[in-house]
Enzyme design. Structure first.
Site, PDB file in Angstrom:
ATOM      1  N   ASP A 142       0.819  -1.207   0.000  1.00 50.28           N
ATOM      2  CA  ASP A 142       0.000   0.000   0.000  1.00 50.28           C
ATOM      3  C   ASP A 142       0.859   1.266   0.000  1.00 50.28           C
ATOM      4  O   ASP A 142       2.009   1.239  -0.452  1.00 50.28           O
ATOM      5  CB  ASP A 142      -0.968  -0.044   1.195  1.00 50.28           C
ATOM      6  CG  ASP A 142      -2.337   0.500   0.837  1.00 50.28           C
ATOM      7  OD1 ASP A 142      -2.404   1.687   0.492  1.00 50.28           O
ATOM      8  OD2 ASP A 142      -3.336  -0.248   0.890  1.00 50.28           O
ATOM      9  N   HIS A 199      -4.213   6.066   2.351  1.00 49.24           N
ATOM     10  CA  HIS A 199      -4.829   4.817   1.914  1.00 49.24           C
ATOM     11  C   HIS A 199      -4.307   3.619   2.717  1.00 49.24           C
ATOM     12  O   HIS A 199      -5.092   2.776   3.180  1.00 49.24           O
ATOM     13  CB  HIS A 199      -4.509   4.663   0.416  1.00 49.24           C
ATOM     14  CG  HIS A 199      -5.210   3.566  -0.297  1.00 49.24           C
ATOM     15  ND1 HIS A 199      -4.709   2.288  -0.361  1.00 49.24           N
ATOM     16  CD2 HIS A 199      -6.348   3.551  -1.026  1.00 49.24           C
ATOM     17  CE1 HIS A 199      -5.525   1.536  -1.103  1.00 49.24           C
ATOM     18  NE2 HIS A 199      -6.521   2.277  -1.515  1.00 49.24           N
ATOM     19  N   SER A 491     -10.915  -1.137  -2.702  1.00 47.64           N
ATOM     20  CA  SER A 491      -9.748  -0.986  -1.818  1.00 47.64           C
ATOM     21  C   SER A 491     -10.126  -1.224  -0.367  1.00 47.64           C
ATOM     22  O   SER A 491      -9.315  -1.706   0.418  1.00 47.64           O
ATOM     23  CB  SER A 491      -9.201   0.442  -1.896  1.00 47.64           C
ATOM     24  OG  SER A 491      -8.226   0.572  -2.865  1.00 47.64           O
TER      25      SER A 491
END
Ligand code: NAG
Ligand code: NAG
Ligand code: NAG
Ligand code: NAG
Ligand code: NAG
Ligand code: NAG
Ligand code: NAG
Ligand code: NAG
Ligand code: NAG
Length: 670
Positions: A142, A199, A491
């Site tokens: 990530d 994220h 995601s």
């Protein structure tokens, strides 16, 4: 010895070698990052220095190798990433052991940018600590992580298992602890893997955030934030910095396999659909699967059109995102379709219509107890960058809810509804229900339409989870030092399922990735019908049927059946393969069926394995003896133009295992 002679000699050698490659002077404007695959070689893989030297030998000898080779890969496949010109690649192609090279691609993170509001938190006590993923390591590829976010506290987490070989590349080594046991920056060498995007912090806390008491961020608000597998360890591999470059993603996978993770979560994908032998996530995941590592990937956000799913190799769990199309602002709708009508006067006209409060992950569910006023709680939620909450009545308040103005979108629900929301827990969505997020990529997987993809949908709409910074220019206050943010996308659903896999792995350490995948896929359907949720399966003794390939030979027959050449199959399985026999792709032993509609009668065979105690009988002609049984499914569609869905159920006294079946009109792929 005559030094002058030596230097003259060296000079000659250099001149000579540059003459050898003299026709291939580096064209600076033609340099690109290439991913190079070489023949698999078992001998080399014990020593990384030898591998690097061997990889360097593929470059022209007059080059400064250390400036050209970016990563040398050992576990995902034998190969490397290097900066090369097309002429240099052409030279390389002549060398023995060369397999293929192509310029790298750029991958996308699978978040949508939809602004979203309502988030819920989960009440304490939901997890039975014995089954919270303890002992399992989840690796995420990530954008990095905020190691100081209190969601990554290590209260109650044991030491990492002895097999763990990972590193912590934060310069403050205390940034890592028993929760966050690994953190590497693959995308920027010699820089800590902090999260400049957010994220990675979000996905990491969704999959394995530890219990975070409301006291930490709301004062005494009686709220708790927690991920799916709060007892699991987290290892982050920062592969995205500005962009998610393919050579870094492969390097992250290589490192995760080397370090010894049990589950890998990848919320990244390509926008195009390469065949499996040219899909490096698929190739890397195959190596991971062979080492017993479970791989969960996002399906992509390119829905709702057909044929938009990515990361669809059959050895990957491909995860779509669930929501619901039912929407009334003050109604809390769960992934199982249950609606809990609450009261709220705070319903901004621009409030998201796709209002799926998500109880999984970092959902926020508060109760009405305590000295705080309702607005006070809302204010704290807002200060902490939460965008909404469900206010759950304490028992004595029963079903009396109040409609009132709130600082953040809030719906108040009755005590009974609150209890139901709590017990909803970690159940996962149902692909047969109309609860797929509009953006969630749809099947069929164009590169292998005989495999039903996505495998499952998980919560992916309005997910509240840890975030490194305050959101949206809100003024910071003491309580907002702990920040959350709400995002949507596959995601977000992918780490939910990675967390579920960790729970299962923790409860059943001997289960293979295929067994875990089968358990997830074949029990997921229960949720919609109100039967046993998968969470129950993690708590009870194993008594499940596995429907899924456990054997590399099955995948070879399948890949040959895709009409790949021997060399193409060899790239994926990393050994020399001759396709002497093959199976149609729909015949791969898989937990679900994806059947192209044809007017003639089709027949499919599956083999099921009882992985549990031999104590139960399953109907559909399988007795609970340890072992295998085969069954044939005969399909004769009546209407060739439309999709149809169904499932086969295997039932015992205690359990029900489902194989979803989808029949679809074939999509022609250019
Ligand atoms: C160098 O590479 C560029 C880009 O590929 C190409 O346009 C150019 O013609 C090349 N120059 C030579 C001398 O080959
Ligand atoms: C080779 O490249 C590396 C990395 O760019 C650089 O640090 C090193 O000085 C170079 N060596 C030579 C001999 O040019
Ligand atoms: C937690 O699990 C243990 C053992 O599986 C069981 O005995 C106990 O009742 C469970 N506790 C709760 C609160 O579910
Ligand atoms: C960590 O080290 C990097 C590189 O040396 C440096 O730029 C950064 O400021 C350091 N960070 C902290 C928190 O010390
Ligand atoms: C909704 O409207 C409010 C008030 O005009 C504004 O502050 C907010 O940014 C809007 N939200 C969205 C998602 O457009
Ligand atoms: C939080 O909940 C517990 C148990 O329901 C209760 O004893 C406690 O008083 C509550 N605390 C606050 C501040 O509301
Ligand atoms: C939220 O933050 C503001 C600004 O710092 C502060 O005035 C207010 O008291 C905070 N609200 C709550 C409920 O903590
Ligand atoms: C592979 O080739 C056979 C024979 O030409 C054909 O029947 C089959 O449909 C092909 N399979 C795929 C997946 O294209
Ligand atoms: C399934 O069909 C095949 C081919 O007709 C047959 O050989 C096999 O015996 C059947 N298996 C079962 C379990 O009926």
């Amino acid at each position: 010895m005559d030094l002058k002679f030596i230097s003259t000699f060296l000079c000659f050698v250099l001149l000579h070698s540059s003459k050898t490659f003299g026709d291939h002077f580096t064209n600076q404007s033609d340099l690109e990052t290439y991913i190079v695959h070489l023949e698999f070689n078992n001998q080399l893989f014990s020593n990384s220095k030898d591998v690097l030297l061997w990889h360097q030998s593929f470059l022209p000898t007059n080059l400064n190798h250390s400036s050209r080779i970016l990563y040398s890969y050992r576990h995902v496949f034998n190969g490397f990433a290097a900066t090369l010109s097309s002429n240099e690649v052409r030279e390389m192609e002549k060398k023995p052991s060369f397999v293929m090279a192509r310029p790298q691609q750029i991958f996308q993170m699978h978040t949508t940018h939809s602004p979203s509001f309502l988030g819920l938190h989960q009440k304490v006590g939901l997890w039975n600590a014995s089954n919270s993923g303890k002992g399992v390591i989840i690796g995420l590829l990530d954008t990095g992580i905020d190691p100081q976010h209190p969601s990554f506290n290590d209260n109650g987490i044991p030491n990492p298992p002895l097999k763990w070989k990972g590193k912590c590349e934060f310069n403050v080594t205390t940034n890592c602890n028993k929760k966050l046991i690994g953190a590497r920056n693959i995308a920027q060498l010699n820089i800590p893997p902090s999260d400049d995007h957010g994220h990675g912090t979000h996905t990491s806390s969704t999959t394995a955030g530890n219990f975070l008491d409301g006291d930490n961020f709301f004062g005494n608000a009686n709220c708790t934030a927690v991920g799916i597998a709060p007892g699991a360890h987290v290892a982050i591999y920062k592969v995205c910095y500005v962009d998610c470059l393919e050579f870094n993603i492969i390097a992250g996978l290589d490192a995760a396999i080397e370090d010894g993770v049990d589950v890998i979560s990848i919320s990244i994908g390509l926008v195009n659909f390469p065949p499996l032998y040219d899909d490096n996530i698929a190739i890397g995941a195959y190596s991971a699967m062979k080492k017993g590592i479970f791989v969960s990937c996002s399906a992509g956000n390119r829905g709702p059109g057909s044929g938009t799913v990515t990361n669809g190799a059959p050895w990957i769990l491909t995860v779509g995102a669930s929501t619901t199309d039912r929407k009334i602002s003050a109604v809390a709708v769960l992934g199982n379709g249950a609606e809990y009508e609450g009261e709220s006067t705070f319903q901004p006209t621009n409030f998201s219509r796709k209002l799926l409060p998500l109880v999984n992950g970092k959902a926020l569910l508060c109760d009405t107890s305590g000295y705080s006023s309702r607005n006070d709680k809302g204010g704290r939620v807002k200060n902490a960058s939460g965008a909404g909450m469900i206010l759950m009545n304490e028992k004595y308040r029963g079903s009396t809810t109040f409609s009132q103005y709130d600082v953040v979108p809030t719906t108040q629900v009755s005590y009974n509804d609150g209890q139901e929301i709590i017990s909803y827990g970690t159940r996962i969505g149902d692909k047969h229900a109309p609860t797929v997020g509009y953006f969630s990529s749809r099947g069929p997987f164009v590169k292998s339409q005989g495999i039903l993809k996505p495998d499952i949908i998980g919560p992916g709409v309005n997910i509240l989870a840890a975030w490194p910074t305050p959101i949206g220019g809100e003024t910071t206050s003491a309580s907002s030092s702990v920040t959350f943010h709400i995002l949507s996308g596959t995601s977000m659903s992918c780490p939910h399922l990675a967390g579920v896999a960790a729970l299962l792995k923790s409860a059943h350490p001997d289960w293979s990735p295929a067994a875990i995948k089968s358990a997830i896929m074949t029990t997921a359907d229960h949720v919609n019908l109100g039967n046993d949720p998968i969470q129950d399966e993690t708590l009870e003794p194993a008594d499940l049927l596995t429907i899924g390939s456990e054997h590399p030979e099955d995948y070879i027959l399948y890949l040959c059946g895709l009409n790949y050449t021997d060399d193409q199959v060899s790239i994926i399985v990393k050994k020399k393969v001759y396709c002497t026999s093959r199976i149609p792709q729909s015949e791969l032993t898989y937990p679900s069926f994806s059947i192209p509609k044809e007017s003639n009668v089709q027949m499919y065979t599956r083999t099921v394995t009882n992985v549990g105690e031999a104590i139960s009988a399953y109907t559909v002609k399988v007795s609970g003896l340890k072992g295998k049984a085969s069954y044939n499914v005969t399909v004769k569609p009546s209407d060739l133009t439309r999709h149809s869905q169904g499932y086969i159920v295997w039932s015992s006294d205690k359990h029900s295992v489902r194989s979803p079946i989808e029949l679809f009109p074939h999509i022609n792929v250019i």
